[in-house]
Design an enzyme around this catalytic site. Structure first.
Site, PDB file in Angstrom:
ATOM      1  N   GLU A  52      53.022   0.321  16.252  1.00  0.00           N
ATOM      2  CA  GLU A  52      53.424   1.038  17.464  1.00  0.00           C
ATOM      3  C   GLU A  52      54.937   0.976  17.671  1.00  0.00           C
ATOM      4  O   GLU A  52      55.552   1.931  18.159  1.00  0.00           O
ATOM      5  CB  GLU A  52      52.708   0.453  18.685  1.00  0.00           C
ATOM      6  CG  GLU A  52      51.227   0.741  18.748  1.00  0.00           C
ATOM      7  CD  GLU A  52      50.924   2.192  19.078  1.00  0.00           C
ATOM      8  OE1 GLU A  52      51.157   3.061  18.214  1.00  0.00           O
ATOM      9  OE2 GLU A  52      50.441   2.447  20.195  1.00  0.00           O
TER      10      GLU A  52
ATOM     11  N   THR B 172      56.332   9.970  22.073  1.00  0.00           N
ATOM     12  CA  THR B 172      56.335   8.830  22.986  1.00  0.00           C
ATOM     13  C   THR B 172      57.748   8.321  23.239  1.00  0.00           C
ATOM     14  O   THR B 172      58.124   8.024  24.381  1.00  0.00           O
ATOM     15  CB  THR B 172      55.470   7.693  22.413  1.00  0.00           C
ATOM     16  OG1 THR B 172      54.147   8.182  22.191  1.00  0.00           O
ATOM     17  CG2 THR B 172      55.419   6.515  23.357  1.00  0.00           C
TER      18      THR B 172
END
Length: 315
Positions: free
Chosen positions: A130, A183
């Site tokens: 991530e 993101t």
């Protein structure tokens, strides 16, 4: 029986769940990636095939490769693994595409090695993937993917993940308009400080939402699915967001908000029929805007990542 190859389902996830920015997440059951993971004698991670998305095969540039390498380094494992990644969650969709890859590989490796790692350790490794994807090692998507159900990340450093009770009749509806919001970009537009008044409102909603989950109090869940901090900023990036939310609520949804960093929009409902109605209402708005999109309805996946029986990859 010793296994040298397994195939796993890696679920899509909804992060934040309105008032739980960076701490709450849930796993879906109807949409997710598939991965094939096999042991090799050569050390490291080799990605042999990716379908569904144009993503790097180089392990150091792929979230699955980075997460897997972090795990092998921590275990001081001298062998290696080959990966096939079959992407069914679109990158930048806001329903945990990178998390599915990062969590799926570490979960699969753990199975093939006889489960030497705890779920919390697997989350730590997946967070490294991530970090590559968004610049921040957040756990709100990988935690529900690995633990299943609804999770609360009480702390990221040190990591502390809490399983939250999932009401039996809770269903999620998701619409994904075919626009991409990265993101990393969506985090850049957020404020770095908030007022005390906004914080108090958000904390109240978060505490009440978790209480609603445990009590299976759908009215309390509905009152608590409010985000006064992130949604007003991120929603301007999503065409038709306000009308989509209005129509979902009119169709009977308990609440509606942005899934992760968007552009996917989710609603939660009591019962599958209401969730289907909410999905249709949300989809209708995007159709009127001539925006191609996908729509999903799913119960909450309390199992998380799971083994897929049989060989090969489904179409």
């Amino acid at each position: 029986m010793i296994q040298n190859e397994i195939k796993v389902f890696c679920p899509a996830t909804i992060a934040n769940i309105s008032c739980g920015f960076d701490v709450l997440g849930l796993a879906l059951g109807s949409v997710g990636d598939e991965m094939v993971i096999r042991k090799t004698e050569l050390p490291g991670i080799v990605i042999t095939r990716i379908t569904g998305q144009d993503l790097p095969l180089e392990a150091q540039k792929n979230v699955a490769g980075v997460a897997g390498l972090a795990m092998l380094e921590s275990l001081n494992y001298q062998g290696g693994f080959e990966l096939e990644i079959h992407k069914k969650i679109k990158a930048g969709s806001g329903i945990g595409s990178s998390a599915a890859s990062a969590s799926g590989v570490v979960w699969g490796i753990n199975q093939l090695l006889g489960e030497p790692c705890t779920e919390e350790q697997l989350v730590r490794f997946a967070m490294e993937g991530e970090k590559l994807a968004s610049g921040t090692p957040h756990a709100d998507n990988v935690a529900p993917a690995i633990y299943g159900g609804i999770t609360l990340v009480r702390s990221s450093d040190p990591l502390d993940v809490v399983r939250i009770h999932c009401p039996s009749e809770l269903y999620a509806s998701v619409v994904h308009p075919h626009i991409e919001i990265k993101t990393a970009d969506s985090r850049k537009i957020l404020r770095t400080s908030i007022s005390l008044a906004d914080g108090i409102r958000q904390w109240g909603n978060l505490g009440a939402l978790i209480a609603g989950f445990y009590k299976e109090d759908y009215a309390l869940i509905s009152r608590s699915l409010e985000d006064h901090i992130i949604e007003p900023i991120r929603s301007i990036l999503i065409p038709g967001f306000d009308e989509i939310k209005q129509q979902a609520l009119a169709a009977g949804a308990l609440g509606c908000g942005i899934s992760g960093s968007g552009p996917s929009i989710f609603s939660l409902s009591k019962g599958e029929e209401t969730a289907q109605n909410a999905a249709r209402a949300m989809s209708d708005v995007l159709s009127k805007l001539d925006l191609e999109h996908d729509a999903y309805v799913s119960g909450i996946n309390t199992e998380g990542i799971k083994l897929i029986t049989g060989k090969g990859v489904s179409p």
